[in-house]
Design an enzyme around this catalytic site. Sequence first.
Site, PDB file in Angstrom:
ATOM      1  N   CYS A   1     -10.938  -6.928   1.479  1.00 38.89           N
ATOM      2  CA  CYS A   1     -10.914  -5.573   2.033  1.00 38.89           C
ATOM      3  C   CYS A   1     -10.888  -5.546   3.557  1.00 38.89           C
ATOM      4  CB  CYS A   1     -12.127  -4.783   1.538  1.00 38.89           C
ATOM      5  SG  CYS A   1     -12.260  -4.695  -0.265  1.00 38.89           S
TER       6      CYS A   1
ATOM      7  N   HIS B   1      -5.305  -3.613  -1.241  1.00 36.50           N
ATOM      8  CA  HIS B   1      -4.824  -4.834  -1.900  1.00 36.50           C
ATOM      9  C   HIS B   1      -4.806  -4.595  -3.400  1.00 36.50           C
ATOM     10  CE1 HIS B   1      -9.039  -5.370  -2.875  1.00 36.50           C
ATOM     11  NE2 HIS B   1      -9.330  -5.374  -1.582  1.00 36.50           N
TER      12      HIS B   1
END
Length: 517
Positions: free
Chosen positions: A60, A323
Amino acid sequence: MSPSSPSADQPLNVLFITADQWRGECLGHLGHPMVKTPHLDALAAEGVSFSRHYANAVPCGPSRASLHTGMYLQNHRSGTNGTPLDARHTNWAKEVGRAGWDPVLFGYTDTARDPREEDPESPWLKTYEGPLPGIRPVCMMGSWPTPWTDDLRAKGFPVPADIRFAYGERAPGADYEDGAAAPKPLIYPAAEDDTAFLVNRLMDYMGNAATKATPFVAHLSLLRPHPPFVAPEPWNAMYDPAEVPGFNRAETPEAEGRQHPWLAHQLSRKLFRAPENEKKLRRLKASYYGLMSRVDAEIGRLVAFLKARGLWDTTLIVFTSDHGEQMGDHWLLGKCGYFDGSYRIPLILRDPRARADGARGRVVTRFTENVDIMPTMLTALGLPVPVQCDGRALAPFLDGREPARWRDAAHWEFDFRDPADDAAEEALGLTLHQCTMNVIRDEKFKYVHFTSLPPLLFDLTRDPGEFVNRAGDPDYLATVAAHAQKMLSWRMNHDEQTLTHISLTDDGPVARTAERW
């Protein structure tokens, strides 16, 4: 862009939405065989969807550093969750703030703050979940969802002593792998879950902005479908675990690990290895899909609100993720490494000024990346794009045009160093600074380069599942060399350039900017 509605001089709002850990193929309009996303599909029909959009890093923190600064990891260097983001780099929030907007946050940005800029007693030095510099948190929620759990308590709902576990607080009883008909649901009703809570707070803010006729730039950063994979009713039972698509993997984790030493090491780590109990893994996947549809329902509420408050025709909407998620593919869970499942993510853009006969409903198949988001938002607001940005604005695609030049591949980096744990170094014979890989992925091939480990090459035409490493195959040596050179050229072209366009002369500083590619 050719404005039609609103008028050219009408202020533009920006609603920038991220949904954490969303795989790129999991959208109805892109043909997913199971996941239902009717509201995102409707948004795509009104805007433009990008089917080959990729994150530039995982996890992240590094990915969001690229997303918010427009920079590749090789330049921003915030390579892990907790690696500070250098304060000298600007970001989209700082840029719009300088131009007079008030950029606000609902959720989190996972920005590890630069300790050189913080007071020694700053709470942001004890977490990687700091706010992006320049943004004003209105309702900040990350691992510690205090605003949400306070609201739950006030409404009489039970909250765990450690509020971090509220995200995965499940109803009692057996789970799917133990004989239940469906995955266990979250104990909180959907109308009170974390997604609905943040959307409610955002709508309160936008409603107030509409009343005051004040343009806004708001970032909604949703946790879901990120773990824990626990969905509220009825989304927990929306998808039958027995019917979810299977898993793209070798017969065993050991067979999978023979592909490369890094993969063998990663599969030895319990946190990243998928459970061998297939019923449990299918339950996780069904819940993952349920959380996606749950987010989609809240997107529908947001769109309805924008239309009801007269904001729909003045608001640029950006929907993407930080992602993807392996979800059992290659026996992995989470996000890591070089496989597409961790990096290919959704991107939908809807600019109300784009011509109705231009690109609405278009699916762009060119390679796009998260570093393009900051230039796109700034360009939409009429602001200059800083020299530091490695990406380019997607404006031409929104108006039905093709850029004269565009990238022919996606690029990403994975920094697997861990300053607190030398396990990878010991297992792979690396130094701390050698724990990194670079990836270039084009139409036909994917090339993965390590500093001190063997490279990988996948022939994506013959092997779309990425199982056979062709790097040592004599028939592919020329392809390996060409992609290694292509990667070197890419990295050279994107070396950090913040001051390289300036020269100090007898007449003072002279500056000249040019596109990088």
